[in-house]
Motif scaffolding. Structure first.
Motif, mmCIF file in Angstrom:
data_model
loop_
_atom_site.group_PDB
_atom_site.id
_atom_site.type_symbol
_atom_site.label_atom_id
_atom_site.label_comp_id
_atom_site.label_asym_id
_atom_site.label_seq_id
_atom_site.Cartn_x
_atom_site.Cartn_y
_atom_site.Cartn_z
ATOM 1 N N GLU A 41 -50.805 -47.720 63.831
ATOM 2 C CA GLU A 41 -51.492 -47.332 62.613
ATOM 3 C C GLU A 41 -50.717 -46.341 61.760
ATOM 4 N N GLU A 42 -49.632 -45.716 62.309
ATOM 5 C CA GLU A 42 -48.872 -44.728 61.543
ATOM 6 C C GLU A 42 -47.880 -45.421 60.622
ATOM 7 N N VAL A 43 -47.848 -44.980 59.382
ATOM 8 C CA VAL A 43 -46.940 -45.559 58.372
ATOM 9 C C VAL A 43 -45.835 -44.546 58.066
ATOM 10 N N ILE A 44 -44.577 -44.982 58.137
ATOM 11 C CA ILE A 44 -43.448 -44.102 57.834
ATOM 12 C C ILE A 44 -42.668 -44.662 56.645
ATOM 13 N N SER A 45 -41.823 -43.818 56.082
ATOM 14 C CA SER A 45 -41.002 -44.263 54.945
ATOM 15 C C SER A 45 -39.768 -45.013 55.433
ATOM 16 N N VAL A 46 -39.142 -45.719 54.509
ATOM 17 C CA VAL A 46 -37.901 -46.418 54.836
ATOM 18 C C VAL A 46 -36.823 -45.415 55.214
ATOM 19 N N ALA A 47 -36.768 -44.280 54.527
ATOM 20 C CA ALA A 47 -35.770 -43.260 54.843
ATOM 21 C C ALA A 47 -35.943 -42.741 56.250
ATOM 22 N N ASP A 48 -37.231 -42.536 56.670
ATOM 23 C CA ASP A 48 -37.480 -42.079 58.027
ATOM 24 C C ASP A 48 -37.033 -43.116 59.037
ATOM 25 N N LEU A 49 -37.277 -44.371 58.712
ATOM 26 C CA LEU A 49 -36.861 -45.439 59.628
ATOM 27 C C LEU A 49 -35.343 -45.456 59.795
ATOM 28 N N ASN A 50 -34.623 -45.407 58.697
ATOM 29 C CA ASN A 50 -33.161 -45.437 58.786
ATOM 30 C C ASN A 50 -32.625 -44.195 59.499
ATOM 31 N N ARG A 51 -33.236 -43.037 59.240
ATOM 32 C CA ARG A 51 -32.802 -41.833 59.917
ATOM 33 C C ARG A 51 -33.021 -41.933 61.420
ATOM 34 N N GLU A 97 -27.424 -44.680 55.885
ATOM 35 C CA GLU A 97 -28.864 -44.596 55.652
ATOM 36 C C GLU A 97 -29.300 -45.040 54.265
ATOM 37 N N PRO A 98 -28.572 -44.712 53.157
ATOM 38 C CA PRO A 98 -29.068 -45.137 51.834
ATOM 39 C C PRO A 98 -29.255 -46.647 51.724
ATOM 40 N N ARG A 99 -28.425 -47.406 52.435
ATOM 41 C CA ARG A 99 -28.542 -48.855 52.348
ATOM 42 C C ARG A 99 -29.058 -49.495 53.638
ATOM 43 N N GLY A 100 -29.107 -48.732 54.700
ATOM 44 C CA GLY A 100 -29.569 -49.274 55.966
ATOM 45 C C GLY A 100 -28.587 -50.255 56.578
ATOM 46 N N THR A 101 -27.283 -50.063 56.285
ATOM 47 C CA THR A 101 -26.276 -50.975 56.817
ATOM 48 C C THR A 101 -25.588 -50.353 58.021
#
Length: 447
Positions: free
Chosen positions: A11-21, A94-98
């Motif tokens: 149920e917890e939602v995180i940001s894309v930046a948090d995911l990449n970090r 992280e900015p591109r997730g590559t």
């Protein structure tokens, strides 16, 4: 957000930046430093000095980066298609997730530890200044004797001998035989160099060997051998391997040739080149000599025009005397005419002022008689003065002095002898008298 605080609850939602970090932290902590082998493609060298490329093999590809600080330590320049072995860490941009491979070290594939050792020795010697250009010796302008350090059975030796004999058969060749491959080769090469150093019999030394793998050429990467090459009293030319082969000996030698034959050509100026050079010198010398002779001739002409002989000087003085005599005579005549004119005016004035003309006539007659009596005396005095000046001029005539018993003595160079200590016994002299000349020989000198 870090790994410890990261929650995977649905149920917890995180940001894309948090995911990449989070993924970047996992990769950094879970995947160790790795050596990866692959082929460079899509290479870009940025203005910042960073290297960006893909590392690929037959089945996969990974984006890679090597930052400027690390790239500066690589001993070769990367290029597309080059197979390498890279040590690095997996990371995430992280900015591109590559996903990318961040490289710390790089070496050409297949060279492994030998290449690393090569770079270590090279960097060490460069830091000590043994590879600096300012300490390298220049080749002599004229080489008479060439020493060759190589194996007697090497094909490179025959290539060098053939090239030197073809281009410059006047060069003497001394061979210092040595092993050029194997564990004993560094010692053998050092021994040959020491022989050349002790004998001091060659103008330049060639260190040559044919091409081969890095293992075949490894003897020329020996650190002790490199230091000995740098310390040689005569210039050392390295001609080891093919044009693309580089050894430590190439960096410390005074000059590097791409092949053994090229090394031979560097030290063997052809006979035709020497003849052409000598012809150029001859032409320059001839032109310079002709130019100097022309300058000397002009100087002689100018000096000779300024010189005046005693005869010419006497003629000039006589001409000046005649001119002065004529000028004086004309001046006296002009003065007489002016006085006569003045006298006539005075007579007319007297006649006009006084009727007692007879008295004035008598006075004029008296003055006229006096003038006629004084004029010869004045002329005689002026003539005596002119005669005295003429005699003074004659006294300065060197010939007149000689006729009074004096003489002028000249040495063999036609210079006037003024002091007895300028001549030596046995020297021939010429004495000019008032009438004639004498040739004499000095018996002794007295100061």
């Amino acid at each position: 957000m870090d790994i410890d605080s990261f929650s995977t609850k649905q149920e917890e939602v995180i940001s894309v930046a948090d995911l990449n970090r989070y993924v970047a932290q996992v990769l950094g902590q879970q995947v160790p430093m790795l050596w990866v082998k692959g082929e460079i493609s899509n290479l870009t060298i940025a203005a910042s000095g960073h290297w960006y490329f893909s590392l690929k093999d037959d089945s996969a590809m990974v984006s890679s980066v090597m930052f400027r600080g690390r790239a500066a330590s690589v001993g070769f320049r990367p290029q597309n298609g080059l197979e390498i072995e890279a040590l690095g860490q997996v990371g995430l941009y992280e900015p591109r997730g590559t996903y990318q491979f961040i490289i710390e070290q790089m070496r050409q594939a297949g060279k492994g530890n030998l290449h690393e050792e090569f770079l270590r020795i090279k960097n060490k010697l460069m830091q000590e200044g043994l590879c600096d250009s300012h300490r390298k010796k220049s080749l002599p302008s004229f080489i008479k004797t060439v020493g060759i350090v190589t194996s007697l059975g090497a094909a490179a030796l025959q290539d060098v001998l053939t090239a030197i004999r073809r281009r410059a058969p006047y060069i003497n060749i001394i061979i210092y035989p040595s092993l050029v491959q194997g564990k004993e080769a560094p010692y053998a090469l050092s021994h040959a160099l020491m022989q050349a150093k002790q004998r001091q019999e060659v103008d330049v030394l060639l260190l040559v060997r044919g091409g081969g793998s890095i293992e075949d050429l490894w003897a020329f990467n020996d650190e002790s051998l490199a230091r000995l090459i740098a310390d040689m009293p005569m210039p050392v030319v390295s001609g080891v391997g093919h044009e693309t082969d580089f050894t430590i000996a190439d960096f410390v030698a005074d000059m590097r040739a791409p092949t053994p034959t090229a090394a031979a050509e560097l030290v063997s100026v052809t006979t035709e080149s020497w003849l052409s050079l000598l012809e150029g010198y001859r032409q320059r010398l001839s032109r310079g000599f002709a130019h100097r002779m022309q300058n000397f001739s002009i100087r002689v002409d100018r000096v000779s025009m300024r010189l005046v002989s005693p005869q010419q000087r006497l003629a000039q003085l006589q001409q000046k005397y005649h001119y002065l005599q004529k000028t004086l005579h004309q001046a006296i005549q002009q003065m007489l005419r002016e006085k006569a004119s003045d006298l006539s005016q005075e007579i007319r004035a007297l006649q006009a002022a006084s009727p007692a003309v007879e008295g004035y006539y008598q006075k004029v007659g008296h003055l006229t008689t006096r003038l006629n009596r004084m004029m010869p005396l004045v002329l005689q005095k002026k003539h005596a003065q002119l005669q005295a000046k003429k005699e003074a001029l004659q006294a300065y005539n060197p010939r007149a002095i000689l006729k009074r018993g004096y003489s002028i003595t000249y040495n063999s160079q036609a210079h006037v002898v003024k002091h007895a200590n300028t001549v030596k016994a046995g020297e021939k002299l010429r004495i000019e008298l008032g009438n004639g000349q004498l040739e004499v020989v000095v018996l002794a000198e007295e100061n």
